[in-house]
Scaffold this motif. Structure first.
Motif, PDB file in Angstrom:
ATOM      1  N   GLN A 221      27.092 -71.826  79.342  1.00  0.00           N
ATOM      2  CA  GLN A 221      28.447 -72.888  78.558  1.00  0.00           C
ATOM      3  C   GLN A 221      27.657 -73.719  78.071  1.00  0.00           C
ATOM      4  O   GLN A 221      26.545 -74.879  78.475  1.00  0.00           O
TER       5      GLN A 221
ATOM      6  N   PHE B 124      30.913 -65.197  85.385  1.00  0.00           N
ATOM      7  CA  PHE B 124      29.496 -66.826  85.342  1.00  0.00           C
ATOM      8  C   PHE B 124      29.921 -67.509  86.637  1.00  0.00           C
ATOM      9  O   PHE B 124      30.430 -67.310  86.841  1.00  0.00           O
TER      10      PHE B 124
ATOM     11  N   PRO C 191      33.709 -70.723  82.731  1.00  0.00           N
ATOM     12  CA  PRO C 191      33.138 -69.646  81.411  1.00  0.00           C
ATOM     13  C   PRO C 191      34.080 -70.275  80.743  1.00  0.00           C
ATOM     14  O   PRO C 191      35.506 -70.633  80.645  1.00  0.00           O
TER      15      PRO C 191
END
Length: 374
Positions: free
Chosen positions: A61, A240, A244
């Protein structure tokens, strides 16, 4: 709000259909989103031209700098880490800022901002000092447009310090400029969604050699930027570790589809090269001089010297172009007054020709006759 054409190193313009792909809400645990992440990771490894047996893709990210910091914090040993940074511009200098904050031992080998990294000096440094654990370089130094010889550097790293990790920042080059992972001996490479692959800003990614990545387990100095933990969770769950960028990844999936429709990386490279040819020939016909000489063959972004005319003021020049919905970029070269025009993103030859028309009109309005006098 009027839409502007962006001739910058980022953010870059994207297609309407890529933007429209974001008009869907998906949960991070949604099976469709998990499949989207899996597909993106697999496709990026394919685009790198490497085998999924040996390499993997770890999305992160945030902007490209997040992925750069993730590589540094995750791959430098906790004890006796020693990093050699090869720097010839603002983005290479940013490496030093990150390493200083991380508190690791590093040395910056500095080169002129309008020249490529000197492989001979790199070899002297690698052979003359022991203990290097990591070597890092920017492929396309977008503060100037210089393309550095990452292949020659990588082969030297593996010859002189075979156990060291070789890290390439290919932020503005991956997806357009040829990169031979195998020949260049790259261990870690980073880029961003909103560069040559024409997604929207919001995430970046590292393409990692698996054996090097797994060997770094437990080294990270950051929780959220731990590449190994991020990779392990993605492999185990497809998810994630933290929230995310769902909409950005949906846009990127569409952008990858459009890359295929365009004809892949080779056709996109042709478009960017044509964009570069048009802007360089047009600006030179106006009398503007490029920062880099003809020994450089980069086409991602072009730096131009400020014209030597009493009426030229960059802020005024920039503002007038922006009023015409044409957004260029200031230079970041410390010793030379210049501005930059990017050739990548969702821009086409017709856009470059229109930008030239706008430059001509702005110069006329500023009382700067073209072509410029020597």
């Amino acid at each position: 709000m009027r839409e502007k054409k962006l001739f910058t190193p980022g953010p870059l313009g994207v297609s309407l259909s890529t933007k429209q792909a974001m008009l869907v809400d998906l949960g991070s645990r949604d099976l469709e989103f998990i499949q989207t992440v899996k597909s993106i990771r697999s496709r990026l490894v394919e685009l790198a031209g490497v085998s999924s047996d040996d390499y993997t893709c770890v999305p992160v990210q945030g902007s490209g700098t997040f992925a750069i910091e993730a590589v540094f914090t995750s791959t430098i040993p906790r004890t006796n880490g020693k990093v050699l940074v090869l720097e010839n511009g603002a983005y290479g200098r940013r490496f030093g800022q990150i390493l200083k904050v991380l508190g690791v031992d590093f040395k910056i080998l500095t080169f002129l901002e309008n020249e490529k990294v000197d492989v001979g000096l790199v070899e002297e440094t690698l052979r003359g000092t022991q203990g290097w654990t990591n070597v890092a370089v920017v492929h396309c130094e977008t503060s100037s447009g210089v393309i550095n010889p990452i292949g020659e550097i990588g082969r030297l790293v593996k010859e002189c310090v075979p156990d060291a990790s070789y890290f390439v920042d290919a932020m503005s080059s991956f997806g357009a400029v040829d990169i031979d992972f195998t020949a260049s001996k790259i261990d870690f490479l980073v880029s961003s969604a909103n560069k040559c692959l024409e997604g929207v800003p919001g995430f970046s990614y590292a393409i990692c050699r698996k054996d090097k990545l797994t060997g770094c387990k437990g080294w990270s100095r950051s929780l959220s930027l731990d590449l190994v933990s991020q990779w392990e969770t993605l492999e185990q769950t497809g998810q994630f570790r933290f929230t995310p960028p769902t909409h950005c990844m949906l846009a990127f999936k569409q952008a990858l589809t459009e890359l295929e429709e365009e004809g892949g990386i080779s056709e996109r490279r042709k478009r960017y090269k044509e964009n570069n040819r048009i802007i360089c020939e047009g600006m030179k016909a106006f009398g503007f001089k490029t920062l880099l000489d003809d020994t450089h063959d980069g086409f991602i972004i072009t730096s131009f010297h400020y014209p030597q005319h009493d009426n030229f003021n960059f802020k005024d020049f920039y503002t007038r172009l922006q009023e015409k919905d044409q957004v260029i970029y200031p230079g970041k070269v410390t010793k030379t007054d210049c501005f930059r025009i990017g050739n990548i993103g969702h821009v086409f030859p017709r856009d470059m020709r229109y930008l030239l028309q706008c430059v001509q009109e702005v110069c006329s309005d500023m009382g700067i006759p073209l072509p410029l006098k020597e």
